[in-house]
Design a protein around this motif. Sequence first.
Motif, PDB file in Angstrom:
ATOM      1  N   ASP A  30       1.552   6.062  27.794  1.00 50.05           N
ATOM      2  CA  ASP A  30       2.584   6.979  28.303  1.00 50.05           C
ATOM      3  C   ASP A  30       3.861   6.238  28.682  1.00 50.05           C
ATOM      4  O   ASP A  30       4.473   6.519  29.695  1.00 50.05           O
ATOM      5  N   ARG A  31       4.237   5.300  27.852  1.00 51.67           N
ATOM      6  CA  ARG A  31       5.506   4.600  28.063  1.00 51.67           C
ATOM      7  C   ARG A  31       6.125   4.306  26.697  1.00 51.67           C
ATOM      8  O   ARG A  31       5.469   4.435  25.654  1.00 51.67           O
ATOM      9  N   ASP A  32       7.394   3.902  26.731  1.00 57.04           N
ATOM     10  CA  ASP A  32       8.096   3.633  25.480  1.00 57.04           C
ATOM     11  C   ASP A  32       7.531   2.388  24.811  1.00 57.04           C
ATOM     12  O   ASP A  32       7.361   1.348  25.448  1.00 57.04           O
ATOM     13  N   THR A  33       7.259   2.521  23.541  1.00 61.69           N
ATOM     14  CA  THR A  33       6.722   1.382  22.792  1.00 61.69           C
ATOM     15  C   THR A  33       7.673   0.937  21.696  1.00 61.69           C
ATOM     16  O   THR A  33       7.462  -0.104  21.086  1.00 61.69           O
ATOM     17  N   GLU A  34       8.703   1.739  21.421  1.00 65.53           N
ATOM     18  CA  GLU A  34       9.629   1.424  20.333  1.00 65.53           C
ATOM     19  C   GLU A  34      11.015   1.157  20.917  1.00 65.53           C
ATOM     20  O   GLU A  34      11.405   1.772  21.912  1.00 65.53           O
ATOM     21  N   ALA A  35      11.744   0.287  20.212  1.00 69.47           N
ATOM     22  CA  ALA A  35      13.073  -0.097  20.703  1.00 69.47           C
ATOM     23  C   ALA A  35      14.016   1.106  20.775  1.00 69.47           C
ATOM     24  O   ALA A  35      14.761   1.259  21.740  1.00 69.47           O
ATOM     25  N   TRP A  36      13.980   1.967  19.781  1.00 66.75           N
ATOM     26  CA  TRP A  36      14.926   3.090  19.752  1.00 66.75           C
ATOM     27  C   TRP A  36      14.756   4.030  20.948  1.00 66.75           C
ATOM     28  O   TRP A  36      15.689   4.724  21.345  1.00 66.75           O
ATOM     29  N   GLN A  37      13.561   4.038  21.504  1.00 68.41           N
ATOM     30  CA  GLN A  37      13.313   4.955  22.619  1.00 68.41           C
ATOM     31  C   GLN A  37      14.115   4.574  23.859  1.00 68.41           C
ATOM     32  O   GLN A  37      14.419   5.416  24.690  1.00 68.41           O
ATOM     33  N   ASP A 201      22.705  25.239  26.617  1.00 70.74           N
ATOM     34  CA  ASP A 201      23.474  25.837  27.703  1.00 70.74           C
ATOM     35  C   ASP A 201      23.118  27.294  27.995  1.00 70.74           C
ATOM     36  O   ASP A 201      23.185  27.731  29.130  1.00 70.74           O
ATOM     37  N   HIS A 202      22.751  28.057  26.977  1.00 73.96           N
ATOM     38  CA  HIS A 202      22.544  29.488  27.196  1.00 73.96           C
ATOM     39  C   HIS A 202      21.080  29.878  27.196  1.00 73.96           C
ATOM     40  O   HIS A 202      20.756  31.061  27.048  1.00 73.96           O
ATOM     41  N   SER A 203      20.242  28.895  27.319  1.00 75.26           N
ATOM     42  CA  SER A 203      18.815  29.196  27.305  1.00 75.26           C
ATOM     43  C   SER A 203      18.334  29.592  28.690  1.00 75.26           C
ATOM     44  O   SER A 203      18.619  28.921  29.681  1.00 75.26           O
ATOM     45  N   THR A 204      17.636  30.689  28.755  1.00 78.72           N
ATOM     46  CA  THR A 204      17.115  31.190  30.031  1.00 78.72           C
ATOM     47  C   THR A 204      15.740  30.617  30.320  1.00 78.72           C
ATOM     48  O   THR A 204      15.447  30.226  31.450  1.00 78.72           O
ATOM     49  N   LYS A 205      14.912  30.594  29.303  1.00 76.80           N
ATOM     50  CA  LYS A 205      13.555  30.075  29.470  1.00 76.80           C
ATOM     51  C   LYS A 205      13.540  28.589  29.157  1.00 76.80           C
ATOM     52  O   LYS A 205      14.025  28.180  28.099  1.00 76.80           O
ATOM     53  N   PRO A 206      12.976  27.812  30.023  1.00 71.40           N
ATOM     54  CA  PRO A 206      12.950  26.370  29.756  1.00 71.40           C
ATOM     55  C   PRO A 206      11.866  26.011  28.741  1.00 71.40           C
ATOM     56  O   PRO A 206      11.022  26.836  28.384  1.00 71.40           O
ATOM     57  N   LEU A 207      11.925  24.769  28.339  1.00 72.80           N
ATOM     58  CA  LEU A 207      10.860  24.164  27.548  1.00 72.80           C
ATOM     59  C   LEU A 207      10.041  23.321  28.517  1.00 72.80           C
ATOM     60  O   LEU A 207      10.580  22.778  29.480  1.00 72.80           O
ATOM     61  N   TYR A 208       8.760  23.217  28.258  1.00 65.86           N
ATOM     62  CA  TYR A 208       7.911  22.383  29.091  1.00 65.86           C
ATOM     63  C   TYR A 208       7.522  21.133  28.294  1.00 65.86           C
ATOM     64  O   TYR A 208       6.689  21.192  27.393  1.00 65.86           O
ATOM     65  N   VAL A 209       8.193  20.049  28.624  1.00 63.34           N
ATOM     66  CA  VAL A 209       8.044  18.812  27.857  1.00 63.34           C
ATOM     67  C   VAL A 209       7.083  17.879  28.577  1.00 63.34           C
ATOM     68  O   VAL A 209       7.195  17.675  29.791  1.00 63.34           O
ATOM     69  N   SER A 210       6.160  17.326  27.834  1.00 62.16           N
ATOM     70  CA  SER A 210       5.273  16.328  28.432  1.00 62.16           C
ATOM     71  C   SER A 210       4.959  15.231  27.423  1.00 62.16           C
ATOM     72  O   SER A 210       5.127  15.408  26.211  1.00 62.16           O
ATOM     73  N   VAL A 211       4.547  14.110  27.950  1.00 61.18           N
ATOM     74  CA  VAL A 211       4.244  12.956  27.097  1.00 61.18           C
ATOM     75  C   VAL A 211       3.019  13.234  26.252  1.00 61.18           C
ATOM     76  O   VAL A 211       1.995  13.729  26.741  1.00 61.18           O
ATOM     77  N   GLY A 212       3.153  12.929  24.970  1.00 60.50           N
ATOM     78  CA  GLY A 212       1.997  12.985  24.108  1.00 60.50           C
ATOM     79  C   GLY A 212       1.400  11.591  23.961  1.00 60.50           C
ATOM     80  O   GLY A 212       0.277  11.314  24.361  1.00 60.50           O
ATOM     81  N   HIS A 213       2.213  10.703  23.423  1.00 55.14           N
ATOM     82  CA  HIS A 213       1.721   9.354  23.170  1.00 55.14           C
ATOM     83  C   HIS A 213       2.894   8.423  22.875  1.00 55.14           C
ATOM     84  O   HIS A 213       3.885   8.830  22.267  1.00 55.14           O
ATOM     85  N   LYS A 214       2.776   7.187  23.299  1.00 55.16           N
ATOM     86  CA  LYS A 214       3.733   6.129  22.963  1.00 55.16           C
ATOM     87  C   LYS A 214       5.179   6.492  23.252  1.00 55.16           C
ATOM     88  O   LYS A 214       6.076   6.247  22.419  1.00 55.16           O
ATOM     89  N   MET A 215       5.401   7.064  24.403  1.00 60.14           N
ATOM     90  CA  MET A 215       6.747   7.459  24.766  1.00 60.14           C
ATOM     91  C   MET A 215       6.779   7.792  26.250  1.00 60.14           C
ATOM     92  O   MET A 215       5.821   8.359  26.776  1.00 60.14           O
ATOM     93  N   SER A 216       7.891   7.433  26.904  1.00 59.54           N
ATOM     94  CA  SER A 216       8.033   7.790  28.311  1.00 59.54           C
ATOM     95  C   SER A 216       8.472   9.250  28.421  1.00 59.54           C
ATOM     96  O   SER A 216       9.032   9.820  27.490  1.00 59.54           O
ATOM     97  N   LEU A 217       8.222   9.828  29.571  1.00 65.18           N
ATOM     98  CA  LEU A 217       8.648  11.216  29.781  1.00 65.18           C
ATOM     99  C   LEU A 217      10.169  11.326  29.710  1.00 65.18           C
ATOM    100  O   LEU A 217      10.701  12.287  29.155  1.00 65.18           O
ATOM    101  N   GLU A 218      10.852  10.336  30.262  1.00 63.50           N
ATOM    102  CA  GLU A 218      12.315  10.369  30.263  1.00 63.50           C
ATOM    103  C   GLU A 218      12.860  10.400  28.835  1.00 63.50           C
ATOM    104  O   GLU A 218      13.729  11.202  28.494  1.00 63.50           O
ATOM    105  N   ALA A 219      12.349   9.512  28.005  1.00 67.10           N
ATOM    106  CA  ALA A 219      12.805   9.485  26.613  1.00 67.10           C
ATOM    107  C   ALA A 219      12.412  10.766  25.887  1.00 67.10           C
ATOM    108  O   ALA A 219      13.179  11.289  25.071  1.00 67.10           O
ATOM    109  N   ALA A 220      11.238  11.276  26.197  1.00 68.99           N
ATOM    110  CA  ALA A 220      10.774  12.503  25.539  1.00 68.99           C
ATOM    111  C   ALA A 220      11.708  13.668  25.850  1.00 68.99           C
ATOM    112  O   ALA A 220      12.075  14.437  24.958  1.00 68.99           O
TER     113      ALA A 220
END
Length: 329
Positions: A30-37, A201-220
């Motif tokens: 659950d953290r960044d593993t790639e440079a681009w992230q 900007d005009h979205s009322t309903k949010p998206l619920y983002v969570s870590v899947g694999h090999k990526m931090s939540l912030e980057a996700a």
Amino acid sequence: MARKAAGRPPEETLSLWKREQALLKTLVVDRDTEAWQRDPAFSGLQRVGGVDVSFVKGDSVSACASLVVLSYPELEVMYEDCRMVSLTAPYVSGFLAFREVPFLVDAVQQLREKEPRLMPQVLFVDGNGVLHHRGFGVACHLGVVTDLPCIGVAKKLLQVDGLENNALHKEKIRLLKAGGDSFPLMGGSGTVLGMALKSHDHSTKPLYVSVGHKMSLEAAVRLTHGCCKFRIPEPVRQADIRSRDYIRRTLGVQGAPALRPERSKKAQRPKACPQGASEEPAVEEPRPTPTPPGGLPRLPRTPPTPEHARRPLRPRFLAEERVVGRGCP
DNA sequence: GCGACAG
DNA sequence: ATCTTGTCGC
């Protein structure tokens, strides 16, 4: 022919599934593993993928599994794979992966064999990652099995570990101002399980983002926002659109009248704003393809992932994922 | 019986 | 997940 829904699996099966989830969960990174992230502009990121499974209307077995790859940052489709599959497992909340993941893994494997250069560097998954009953949602499952970085994107809050879509939650949503704004989803254990993200900007309903694999939540979260032309991130949205179109062209429009009465199309002018300054999504709109006069072409039943799935269809509603809020002041 | 319920 | 597409408000 439409097959009947399988019932809920016996507890014994669910126990086995839980055990498998617990086992695979130990492999989640659950953290960044790639440079681009870690790069502010995601330099080095060139291909983003999306997966989806769409269903045939009166049939809980037949479905279309799709994998698409888009260029980044242009978000143009470079690869598409749709195929009809027969699902075996029923949908059980908390066990979505056992229903869908095998076919998605197949699609990734196909890509790996046939077009390895098009392998996405990250996969957007329709559903949750660690925001899950046992911390191992479908996005984690697919990530661990394919070893690809994965992001879980759910359209509804999975009310788990103390998370509730209650008045407080709704108020937090209301306070999100601009696209990209988000707030953390803290589980009862004090862990941040994911983020609610206002995807534009005009979205009322949010998206619920969570870590899947090999990526931090912030980057996700940041990348998810960077992939949103509409509310749903483009990779998942394209996978969804294309798998549904594939079903329609393969099986025809289910339940539609044999002859749909022509409806008047005049006076269908989109309402212009009095002041002219109408609001558009942060990114320019994709152009709809014109409708062929003949209607939807038919394909032979269950052709194995052909190129056919690229024909123009009837125009879709461009507003489909856009919030129709105040367009004109 | 009641409420919850990713897709 | 799936159905459907006009219509209401700013």
